[in-house]
Scaffold this motif. Sequence first.
Motif, PDB file in Angstrom:
ATOM      1  N   LEU A   1      72.861 -23.001  13.984  1.00 51.72           N
ATOM      2  CA  LEU A   1      73.504 -21.787  13.495  1.00 51.72           C
ATOM      3  C   LEU A   1      72.786 -21.284  12.235  1.00 51.72           C
ATOM      4  CD1 LEU A   1      75.783 -19.712  13.728  1.00 51.72           C
ATOM      5  CD2 LEU A   1      77.251 -21.291  12.439  1.00 51.72           C
ATOM      6  N   LYS A   2      72.341 -22.214  11.402  1.00 54.81           N
ATOM      7  CA  LYS A   2      71.623 -21.833  10.178  1.00 54.81           C
ATOM      8  C   LYS A   2      70.343 -21.069  10.504  1.00 54.81           C
ATOM      9  CE  LYS A   2      69.736 -23.786   5.898  1.00 54.81           C
ATOM     10  NZ  LYS A   2      69.528 -25.033   5.114  1.00 54.81           N
ATOM     11  N   LEU A   3      69.585 -21.560  11.464  1.00 55.11           N
ATOM     12  CA  LEU A   3      68.347 -20.888  11.851  1.00 55.11           C
ATOM     13  C   LEU A   3      68.644 -19.551  12.521  1.00 55.11           C
ATOM     14  CD1 LEU A   3      65.318 -20.669  12.302  1.00 55.11           C
ATOM     15  CD2 LEU A   3      65.578 -22.164  14.310  1.00 55.11           C
ATOM     16  N   LEU A   4      69.658 -19.530  13.376  1.00 54.37           N
ATOM     17  CA  LEU A   4      69.983 -18.305  14.098  1.00 54.37           C
ATOM     18  C   LEU A   4      70.406 -17.194  13.145  1.00 54.37           C
ATOM     19  CD1 LEU A   4      70.219 -16.901  16.794  1.00 54.37           C
ATOM     20  CD2 LEU A   4      72.511 -17.901  17.070  1.00 54.37           C
ATOM     21  N   THR A   5      71.220 -17.533  12.160  1.00 51.22           N
ATOM     22  CA  THR A   5      71.630 -16.509  11.202  1.00 51.22           C
ATOM     23  C   THR A   5      70.427 -16.010  10.398  1.00 51.22           C
ATOM     24  OG1 THR A   5      72.264 -18.240   9.605  1.00 51.22           O
ATOM     25  CG2 THR A   5      74.018 -17.312  10.989  1.00 51.22           C
ATOM     26  N   HIS A   6      69.515 -16.921  10.106  1.00 48.65           N
ATOM     27  CA  HIS A   6      68.326 -16.520   9.332  1.00 48.65           C
ATOM     28  C   HIS A   6      67.486 -15.505  10.096  1.00 48.65           C
ATOM     29  CE1 HIS A   6      64.865 -16.818   6.649  1.00 48.65           C
ATOM     30  NE2 HIS A   6      64.121 -16.990   7.727  1.00 48.65           N
ATOM     31  N   VAL A   7      67.173 -15.819  11.353  1.00 47.56           N
ATOM     32  CA  VAL A   7      66.283 -14.927  12.104  1.00 47.56           C
ATOM     33  C   VAL A   7      66.954 -13.605  12.442  1.00 47.56           C
ATOM     34  CG1 VAL A   7      64.952 -16.851  13.039  1.00 47.56           C
ATOM     35  CG2 VAL A   7      66.877 -15.933  14.356  1.00 47.56           C
ATOM     36  N   LEU A   8      68.292 -13.594  12.478  1.00 46.91           N
ATOM     37  CA  LEU A   8      69.018 -12.362  12.788  1.00 46.91           C
ATOM     38  C   LEU A   8      69.380 -11.567  11.533  1.00 46.91           C
ATOM     39  CD1 LEU A   8      71.411 -13.530  15.668  1.00 46.91           C
ATOM     40  CD2 LEU A   8      69.271 -12.234  15.861  1.00 46.91           C
TER      41      LEU A   8
END
Length: 237
Positions: free
Chosen positions: A171-178
């Motif tokens: 979730l941390k990576l997904l929020t970053h890229v989005l």
Amino acid sequence: MLHKLKLENILFLDIETVPEFRNYSDLSEEKKLLWEEKSKYQRKEDFTAEEFYERAGIWSEFGKIICISVGFFSFRNGSRNFRLTSFKGEEEKLLKDFTALLEEHFFQPYHLLCAHNGKEFDFPYIARRMLIHNMRPPSKLDLFGKKPWEVPHLDTLELWKFGDFKHYTSLKLLTHVLGIPSPKEDIDGSMVREVYYEKGELDRVVEYCERDVLAIAQVILKLRQEPLLEDSEIVSV
């Protein structure tokens, strides 16, 4: 298809778990043997069963839930709100309170539960812990006999995979890229056991859990290409 869903029909959620007991020494001799066998593959020769026990919270047979945070959209008079609340503390009570929420407000066929990696972790973990407490899982968690398209669950990890089932994105990576504000401002999942057992700061865990719920809702908005939530639209209840 995602664009056709009504946001107010989705209950966003996240759970936080810890080892069932504070210390490995608190386990019965039988449970110690069972833990040694269960954890053998993951810990290999790098850790003893006792050293590895701090990670026991990820298994529903050896862990427990200390917080379930939920959030849902509300649309009134042309305004949009996202309401957050949490069930925390003693596991059996929080599970009963969560069940009451589902049975009273999110029980219709069109209601959906949404989490990040929920199909692999949150949803089955909750159902198993309910059965351990001799509770009947509510219909939204009872999947026996349901066809895949009848399962009332959304999973932001699954949505992001786009069919690439070997792919995992935190979730941390997904929020970053989005371009979504990170939910990991204070602690992360690896720190929950210490914050709960060693520091006794359950409210800090709850705040972390609620930030994850908000992040999951923001991911859904982003995937629908809709404006992200502003701070003024977020309400704690």
